[in-house]
Design a protein around this motif. Sequence first.
Motif, PDB file in Angstrom:
ATOM      1  N   TRP A 265       0.825  -1.203   0.000  1.00 24.70           N
ATOM      2  CA  TRP A 265       0.000   0.000   0.000  1.00 24.70           C
ATOM      3  C   TRP A 265       0.867   1.263   0.000  1.00 24.70           C
ATOM      4  CZ3 TRP A 265      -4.678  -0.725   3.884  1.00 24.70           C
ATOM      5  CH2 TRP A 265      -5.578  -1.643   3.321  1.00 24.70           C
ATOM      6  N   THR A 266       0.312   2.328  -0.572  1.00 25.30           N
ATOM      7  CA  THR A 266       1.036   3.600  -0.631  1.00 25.30           C
ATOM      8  C   THR A 266       0.301   4.672   0.181  1.00 25.30           C
ATOM      9  OG1 THR A 266      -0.067   4.082  -2.741  1.00 25.30           O
ATOM     10  CG2 THR A 266       2.124   3.076  -2.837  1.00 25.30           C
ATOM     11  N   ALA A 267      -0.707   5.310  -0.410  1.00 23.29           N
ATOM     12  CA  ALA A 267      -1.415   6.380   0.281  1.00 23.29           C
ATOM     13  C   ALA A 267      -2.077   5.900   1.576  1.00 23.29           C
ATOM     14  CB  ALA A 267      -2.478   6.989  -0.644  1.00 23.29           C
ATOM     15  N   GLU A 268      -2.453   4.621   1.637  1.00 27.28           N
ATOM     16  CA  GLU A 268      -3.137   4.077   2.806  1.00 27.28           C
ATOM     17  C   GLU A 268      -2.169   3.467   3.815  1.00 27.28           C
ATOM     18  OE1 GLU A 268      -3.415   2.784  -0.251  1.00 27.28           O
ATOM     19  OE2 GLU A 268      -5.222   3.735  -1.050  1.00 27.28           O
ATOM     20  N   TYR A 272       4.135   3.093   7.238  1.00 25.24           N
ATOM     21  CA  TYR A 272       5.315   3.492   6.461  1.00 25.24           C
ATOM     22  C   TYR A 272       5.404   5.009   6.354  1.00 25.24           C
ATOM     23  CZ  TYR A 272       8.715   3.747   2.674  1.00 25.24           C
ATOM     24  OH  TYR A 272       9.823   4.034   1.919  1.00 25.24           O
ATOM     25  N   ASN A 273       4.267   5.629   6.090  1.00 30.08           N
ATOM     26  CA  ASN A 273       4.267   7.072   5.846  1.00 30.08           C
ATOM     27  C   ASN A 273       4.627   7.883   7.086  1.00 30.08           C
ATOM     28  OD1 ASN A 273       3.494   6.409   3.270  1.00 30.08           O
ATOM     29  ND2 ASN A 273       1.334   6.905   3.564  1.00 30.08           N
ATOM     30  N   LEU A 274       4.449   7.297   8.263  1.00 25.81           N
ATOM     31  CA  LEU A 274       4.761   8.008   9.497  1.00 25.81           C
ATOM     32  C   LEU A 274       6.222   8.427   9.558  1.00 25.81           C
ATOM     33  CD1 LEU A 274       3.599   8.822  12.349  1.00 25.81           C
ATOM     34  CD2 LEU A 274       4.518   6.624  13.157  1.00 25.81           C
ATOM     35  N   THR A 275       7.107   7.556   9.110  1.00 25.39           N
ATOM     36  CA  THR A 275       8.550   7.844   9.191  1.00 25.39           C
ATOM     37  C   THR A 275       9.195   8.052   7.830  1.00 25.39           C
ATOM     38  OG1 THR A 275       9.001   5.462   9.271  1.00 25.39           O
ATOM     39  CG2 THR A 275       8.816   6.622  11.380  1.00 25.39           C
ATOM     40  N   HIS A 276       8.369   8.262   6.815  1.00 27.16           N
ATOM     41  CA  HIS A 276       8.871   8.554   5.461  1.00 27.16           C
ATOM     42  C   HIS A 276       8.076   9.719   4.878  1.00 27.16           C
ATOM     43  CE1 HIS A 276      10.032   4.371   6.231  1.00 27.16           C
ATOM     44  NE2 HIS A 276      11.009   4.542   5.356  1.00 27.16           N
ATOM     45  N   VAL A 282      10.851  14.262  -1.289  1.00 29.38           N
ATOM     46  CA  VAL A 282      12.176  14.110  -0.689  1.00 29.38           C
ATOM     47  C   VAL A 282      12.591  12.652  -0.818  1.00 29.38           C
ATOM     48  CG1 VAL A 282      13.532  14.347   1.431  1.00 29.38           C
ATOM     49  CG2 VAL A 282      11.651  15.940   0.974  1.00 29.38           C
ATOM     50  N   LYS A 283      13.789  12.416  -1.335  1.00 25.67           N
ATOM     51  CA  LYS A 283      14.246  11.036  -1.521  1.00 25.67           C
ATOM     52  C   LYS A 283      14.161  10.249  -0.215  1.00 25.67           C
ATOM     53  CE  LYS A 283      18.100   8.352  -3.452  1.00 25.67           C
ATOM     54  NZ  LYS A 283      17.806   7.196  -2.639  1.00 25.67           N
ATOM     55  N   ASP A 284      13.422   9.145  -0.250  1.00 20.47           N
ATOM     56  CA  ASP A 284      13.205   8.255   0.890  1.00 20.47           C
ATOM     57  C   ASP A 284      12.398   8.889   2.014  1.00 20.47           C
ATOM     58  OD1 ASP A 284      14.607   6.156  -0.318  1.00 20.47           O
ATOM     59  OD2 ASP A 284      16.519   6.883   0.463  1.00 20.47           O
ATOM     60  N   GLY A 285      11.950  10.129   1.837  1.00 22.01           N
ATOM     61  CA  GLY A 285      11.130  10.781   2.846  1.00 22.01           C
ATOM     62  C   GLY A 285      11.926  11.278   4.046  1.00 22.01           C
ATOM     63  N   VAL A 286      11.240  11.983   4.935  1.00 23.84           N
ATOM     64  CA  VAL A 286      11.867  12.564   6.124  1.00 23.84           C
ATOM     65  C   VAL A 286      11.491  11.715   7.337  1.00 23.84           C
ATOM     66  CG1 VAL A 286      12.024  14.595   7.611  1.00 23.84           C
ATOM     67  CG2 VAL A 286      11.742  14.874   5.131  1.00 23.84           C
ATOM     68  N   ALA A 287      12.497  11.254   8.074  1.00 18.80           N
ATOM     69  CA  ALA A 287      12.266  10.382   9.219  1.00 18.80           C
ATOM     70  C   ALA A 287      12.185  11.138  10.543  1.00 18.80           C
ATOM     71  CB  ALA A 287      13.370   9.332   9.314  1.00 18.80           C
ATOM     72  N   THR A 288      12.741  12.339  10.602  1.00 18.47           N
ATOM     73  CA  THR A 288      12.773  13.102  11.852  1.00 18.47           C
ATOM     74  C   THR A 288      11.362  13.390  12.355  1.00 18.47           C
ATOM     75  OG1 THR A 288      14.800  14.171  11.091  1.00 18.47           O
ATOM     76  CG2 THR A 288      13.665  15.180  12.965  1.00 18.47           C
ATOM     77  N   SER A 289      11.147  13.199  13.642  1.00 14.03           N
ATOM     78  CA  SER A 289       9.833  13.463  14.223  1.00 14.03           C
ATOM     79  C   SER A 289       9.550  14.957  14.257  1.00 14.03           C
ATOM     80  CB  SER A 289       9.755  12.903  15.642  1.00 14.03           C
ATOM     81  OG  SER A 289       8.563  13.334  16.278  1.00 14.03           O
ATOM     82  N   PRO A 290       8.384  15.391  13.763  1.00 16.15           N
ATOM     83  CA  PRO A 290       8.007  16.801  13.832  1.00 16.15           C
ATOM     84  C   PRO A 290       7.167  17.137  15.060  1.00 16.15           C
ATOM     85  CG  PRO A 290       6.461  15.675  12.415  1.00 16.15           C
ATOM     86  CD  PRO A 290       7.414  14.615  12.941  1.00 16.15           C
ATOM     87  N   TYR A 291       6.990  16.189  15.956  1.00 14.86           N
ATOM     88  CA  TYR A 291       6.021  16.338  17.039  1.00 14.86           C
ATOM     89  C   TYR A 291       6.728  16.779  18.317  1.00 14.86           C
ATOM     90  CZ  TYR A 291       3.759  13.471  13.543  1.00 14.86           C
ATOM     91  OH  TYR A 291       3.287  12.988  12.355  1.00 14.86           O
ATOM     92  N   SER A 292       6.697  18.058  18.588  1.00 16.08           N
ATOM     93  CA  SER A 292       7.458  18.617  19.705  1.00 16.08           C
ATOM     94  C   SER A 292       6.987  18.076  21.050  1.00 16.08           C
ATOM     95  CB  SER A 292       7.371  20.147  19.689  1.00 16.08           C
ATOM     96  OG  SER A 292       6.024  20.579  19.766  1.00 16.08           O
ATOM     97  N   PHE A 293       5.671  17.854  21.206  1.00 16.27           N
ATOM     98  CA  PHE A 293       5.194  17.393  22.503  1.00 16.27           C
ATOM     99  C   PHE A 293       5.795  16.049  22.874  1.00 16.27           C
ATOM    100  CE2 PHE A 293       2.242  14.845  25.073  1.00 16.27           C
ATOM    101  CZ  PHE A 293       2.239  15.619  26.227  1.00 16.27           C
ATOM    102  N   TYR A 294       5.935  15.142  21.903  1.00 15.34           N
ATOM    103  CA  TYR A 294       6.464  13.825  22.214  1.00 15.34           C
ATOM    104  C   TYR A 294       7.953  13.880  22.538  1.00 15.34           C
ATOM    105  CZ  TYR A 294       1.922  12.316  20.737  1.00 15.34           C
ATOM    106  OH  TYR A 294       0.564  12.159  20.650  1.00 15.34           O
ATOM    107  N   LYS A 295       8.659  14.803  21.930  1.00 10.21           N
ATOM    108  CA  LYS A 295      10.064  15.000  22.296  1.00 10.21           C
ATOM    109  C   LYS A 295      10.159  15.461  23.745  1.00 10.21           C
ATOM    110  CE  LYS A 295      11.438  16.391  17.616  1.00 10.21           C
ATOM    111  NZ  LYS A 295      11.946  17.513  16.785  1.00 10.21           N
ATOM    112  N   ILE A 296       9.319  16.422  24.108  1.00  8.96           N
ATOM    113  CA  ILE A 296       9.312  16.916  25.488  1.00  8.96           C
ATOM    114  C   ILE A 296       8.934  15.804  26.451  1.00  8.96           C
ATOM    115  CG2 ILE A 296       8.162  18.498  27.089  1.00  8.96           C
ATOM    116  CD1 ILE A 296       7.821  20.427  24.680  1.00  8.96           C
TER     117      ILE A 296
END
Length: 331
Positions: A265-268, A272-276, A282-296
Amino acid sequence: MPVGSISSSSDTVGVAVVNYRVPVLESKEEVLDNCHRIADFVEGTKMGYPGLDLIVFPEYSTQGFHPTKWRELCTTVPGPETDIFCEACRKNKVWGVFSITGEINPNGNPFNCFILIDDQGKIKLNFHKINPWVPKEPWYPGDQTMVVKGPKGLMIGANVCYDSNIPEIVRDTVMKGAELVVRIQGYMYPSKEQQIKVASVRAWENNVYFAVANMAGRDKLYYYFGHSNIIDFDGTTLAECGSAPDEVTYAELSISAIRRARRNWTAENHLYNLTHRGYSAVKDGVATSPYSFYKIWSEDPEKAKQICESLTRDTPEQPSEEQATGHLLNK
């Protein structure tokens, strides 16, 4: 997935969920009598559904939730209750999920337990409910999600009732490999609509099968709405009980289908899409977490607690209307 069948195959796991009649029990002797009734359910369901590989009973189905005697009815794991369940699973060659509320905890209040027993009669998992239903439940909170290999190699993860209302608990369970999340619950009116929807949403957003067993009928406190169900990994309902006590429903879960979907599956493909993120741009997607609350939360739990309290309240006690209004105005 196949629907309307009572069979299974080498590629499918036959799952039954039980709208177990809520027990009202006053003594340990009555609890053990109820355990034998549950064992009879295992035997009868296996006879009626020859493809049965896994049967699921709801939270509180073993000891009930007596408003004053709950502590007297607590037990150990293993214990006399699980011994009866282990024998039922061994005798009928099926896996089973059972509830223990609660398991004696030498370091505090008892645990609310999800017990998975294999077809040889061995306890394979004892999961402690992570988020007890406050303010009514007295159970000591568990501290980890759990996943084990189940019948025919299907990976099974455990949730207990309110746990599934916390998206992070289900997601963590799935990220540990769960292909089926089993939710045992003792949910009552007026939460029927929300809880039925939660199962479908969690299945869809995690590309995971969901099997829910709920109690039905009235005890000393509540009326439980039943509607035990089995949800496909695309969020659609494969089978669902009504509201009557002791209903049972059944579905086959294809092992190859969920693994194939997660791979192709792709769009669904929400896992996979969470960390890509944005792999089309962007080649292979972006793995860095954008969720500041979870980092805190990970680095500074007390600061995360303060953030939550700033949005809600700063005490477990519910404030008066005047205090609550003042708190909001002073933000």
